[in-house]
Write a protein that holds these residues in place. Structure first.
Motif, PDB file in Angstrom:
ATOM      1  N   UNK A 171       1.359  26.899   4.807  1.00  0.00           N
ATOM      2  CA  UNK A 171       2.290  26.434   3.785  1.00  0.00           C
ATOM      3  C   UNK A 171       2.465  24.927   3.930  1.00  0.00           C
ATOM      4  N   UNK A 172       2.456  24.225   2.808  1.00  0.00           N
ATOM      5  CA  UNK A 172       2.612  22.769   2.818  1.00  0.00           C
ATOM      6  C   UNK A 172       3.789  22.390   1.928  1.00  0.00           C
ATOM      7  N   UNK A 173       4.638  21.521   2.463  1.00  0.00           N
ATOM      8  CA  UNK A 173       5.753  20.955   1.709  1.00  0.00           C
ATOM      9  C   UNK A 173       5.554  19.444   1.635  1.00  0.00           C
ATOM     10  N   UNK A 174       5.823  18.862   0.473  1.00  0.00           N
ATOM     11  CA  UNK A 174       5.743  17.405   0.327  1.00  0.00           C
ATOM     12  C   UNK A 174       7.078  16.901  -0.196  1.00  0.00           C
ATOM     13  N   UNK A 175       7.590  15.871   0.465  1.00  0.00           N
ATOM     14  CA  UNK A 175       8.823  15.230   0.028  1.00  0.00           C
ATOM     15  C   UNK A 175       8.538  14.498  -1.292  1.00  0.00           C
ATOM     16  N   UNK A 176       9.302  14.755  -2.363  1.00  0.00           N
ATOM     17  CA  UNK A 176       9.058  14.081  -3.649  1.00  0.00           C
ATOM     18  C   UNK A 176       9.148  12.560  -3.549  1.00  0.00           C
ATOM     19  N   UNK A 177       9.920  12.064  -2.598  1.00  0.00           N
ATOM     20  CA  UNK A 177      10.030  10.612  -2.422  1.00  0.00           C
ATOM     21  C   UNK A 177       8.709  10.000  -1.962  1.00  0.00           C
ATOM     22  N   UNK A 178       7.847  10.819  -1.365  1.00  0.00           N
ATOM     23  CA  UNK A 178       6.561  10.317  -0.887  1.00  0.00           C
ATOM     24  C   UNK A 178       5.714   9.792  -2.042  1.00  0.00           C
ATOM     25  N   UNK A 179       5.729  10.491  -3.175  1.00  0.00           N
ATOM     26  CA  UNK A 179       4.951  10.044  -4.330  1.00  0.00           C
ATOM     27  C   UNK A 179       5.420   8.672  -4.804  1.00  0.00           C
ATOM     28  N   UNK A 180       6.736   8.467  -4.787  1.00  0.00           N
ATOM     29  CA  UNK A 180       7.292   7.161  -5.179  1.00  0.00           C
ATOM     30  C   UNK A 180       6.883   6.088  -4.182  1.00  0.00           C
ATOM     31  N   UNK A 181       6.913   6.429  -2.889  1.00  0.00           N
ATOM     32  CA  UNK A 181       6.518   5.476  -1.848  1.00  0.00           C
ATOM     33  C   UNK A 181       5.056   5.072  -2.013  1.00  0.00           C
ATOM     34  N   UNK A 182       4.197   6.059  -2.290  1.00  0.00           N
ATOM     35  CA  UNK A 182       2.776   5.760  -2.465  1.00  0.00           C
ATOM     36  C   UNK A 182       2.549   4.883  -3.690  1.00  0.00           C
ATOM     37  N   UNK A 183       3.273   5.149  -4.772  1.00  0.00           N
ATOM     38  CA  UNK A 183       3.153   4.318  -5.972  1.00  0.00           C
ATOM     39  C   UNK A 183       3.612   2.887  -5.681  1.00  0.00           C
ATOM     40  N   UNK A 184       4.673   2.747  -4.910  1.00  0.00           N
ATOM     41  CA  UNK A 184       5.171   1.423  -4.534  1.00  0.00           C
ATOM     42  C   UNK A 184       4.158   0.695  -3.644  1.00  0.00           C
ATOM     43  N   UNK A 185       3.542   1.425  -2.725  1.00  0.00           N
ATOM     44  CA  UNK A 185       2.533   0.815  -1.858  1.00  0.00           C
ATOM     45  C   UNK A 185       1.329   0.336  -2.669  1.00  0.00           C
ATOM     46  N   UNK A 186       0.961   1.092  -3.683  1.00  0.00           N
ATOM     47  CA  UNK A 186      -0.190   0.715  -4.507  1.00  0.00           C
ATOM     48  C   UNK A 186       0.053  -0.593  -5.258  1.00  0.00           C
ATOM     49  N   UNK A 187       1.306  -0.886  -5.543  1.00  0.00           N
ATOM     50  CA  UNK A 187       1.643  -2.115  -6.263  1.00  0.00           C
ATOM     51  C   UNK A 187       1.895  -3.296  -5.338  1.00  0.00           C
ATOM     52  N   UNK A 188       2.011  -3.061  -4.039  1.00  0.00           N
ATOM     53  CA  UNK A 188       2.443  -4.110  -3.109  1.00  0.00           C
ATOM     54  C   UNK A 188       1.345  -5.121  -2.799  1.00  0.00           C
ATOM     55  N   UNK A 189       0.338  -4.740  -2.078  1.00  0.00           N
ATOM     56  CA  UNK A 189      -0.733  -5.657  -1.687  1.00  0.00           C
ATOM     57  C   UNK A 189      -2.023  -4.863  -1.573  1.00  0.00           C
ATOM     58  N   UNK A 190      -3.114  -5.571  -1.359  1.00  0.00           N
ATOM     59  CA  UNK A 190      -4.406  -4.886  -1.251  1.00  0.00           C
ATOM     60  C   UNK A 190      -4.438  -3.953  -0.042  1.00  0.00           C
ATOM     61  N   UNK A 191      -3.894  -4.415   1.094  1.00  0.00           N
ATOM     62  CA  UNK A 191      -3.869  -3.571   2.292  1.00  0.00           C
ATOM     63  C   UNK A 191      -2.998  -2.340   2.083  1.00  0.00           C
ATOM     64  N   UNK A 192      -1.865  -2.536   1.419  1.00  0.00           N
ATOM     65  CA  UNK A 192      -0.971  -1.409   1.133  1.00  0.00           C
ATOM     66  C   UNK A 192      -1.639  -0.439   0.157  1.00  0.00           C
ATOM     67  N   UNK A 193      -2.378  -0.976  -0.818  1.00  0.00           N
ATOM     68  CA  UNK A 193      -3.108  -0.135  -1.761  1.00  0.00           C
ATOM     69  C   UNK A 193      -4.135   0.729  -1.036  1.00  0.00           C
ATOM     70  N   UNK A 194      -4.892   0.124  -0.116  1.00  0.00           N
ATOM     71  CA  UNK A 194      -5.879   0.880   0.654  1.00  0.00           C
ATOM     72  C   UNK A 194      -5.215   1.954   1.518  1.00  0.00           C
TER      73      UNK A 194
END
Length: 166
Positions: free
Chosen positions: A4-27
């Motif tokens: 069974x796998x659970x994912x915190x919904x805030x994780x998706x927001x964090x990943x989207x924020x990381x993608x917008x931050x910098x190239x290293x954060x995007x990677x």
């Protein structure tokens, strides 16, 4: 094996924020998504899914941190056959998240998370991946290293350790 796998919904927001931050954060965000995808479709131990950080997290029992590169981490929590994918961010952000959530019971973590279905690897995908790995010489289980060294050469190389002179 994870059932069974659970994912915190805030994780998706964090990943989207990381993608917008910098190239290293995007990677790092893309690597985190790859790890999550692998967890969902492969029944293998976590150690084989991605690069775990060198030190175990002792503040949160069952915590596994994946090293996403450039100082970014993905925090997961494993309890029996259940995996919680909880947070991604910089090293400092992950430390702060662990400090803020270390007293939180697993039941409360489960309440705030979404259940994610496990999508087993289809047989065609398995054959395709298996064939691509067998044809790749870099994935050979035992690479050939040439001739073994004889005792004289080894003694010369390690003379400082054995106390012998050359």
């Amino acid at each position: 094996m994870i059932k069974k796998i659970f994912i915190d919904p805030k994780l998706y927001k964090r990943l989207a924020r990381l993608k917008r931050a910098s190239k290293k954060a995007l990677l790092a965000a893309k690597y985190a998504e790859e790890i999550i995808e692998k967890i969902q479709r492969e029944a293998v131990p976590l150690m084989e899914i991605g690069n775990l950080t060198r030190r175990r997290e002792l503040r949160l029992p069952g915590c596994f941190k994946f090293n996403l590169g450039a100082g970014y981490r993905l925090i997961t929590l494993k309890q029996h056959h259940t995996l919680y994918i909880l947070h991604a961010g910089s090293h400092d952000e992950c430390n702060r998240w662990i400090e803020d959530n270390r007293e939180l019971p697993v039941e409360m973590i489960a309440q705030r998370c979404e259940v994610v279905e496990i999508r087993p690897l289809q047989q065609a995908d398995f054959l395709k991946e298996n064939n691509s790995q067998t044809n790749d010489p870099e994935n050979d289980p035992e690479p050939e290293y040439g001739q073994p060294l004889d005792d004289q050469i080894l003694r010369r190389i390690f003379s400082g350790l054995t106390g012998e002179t050359g």
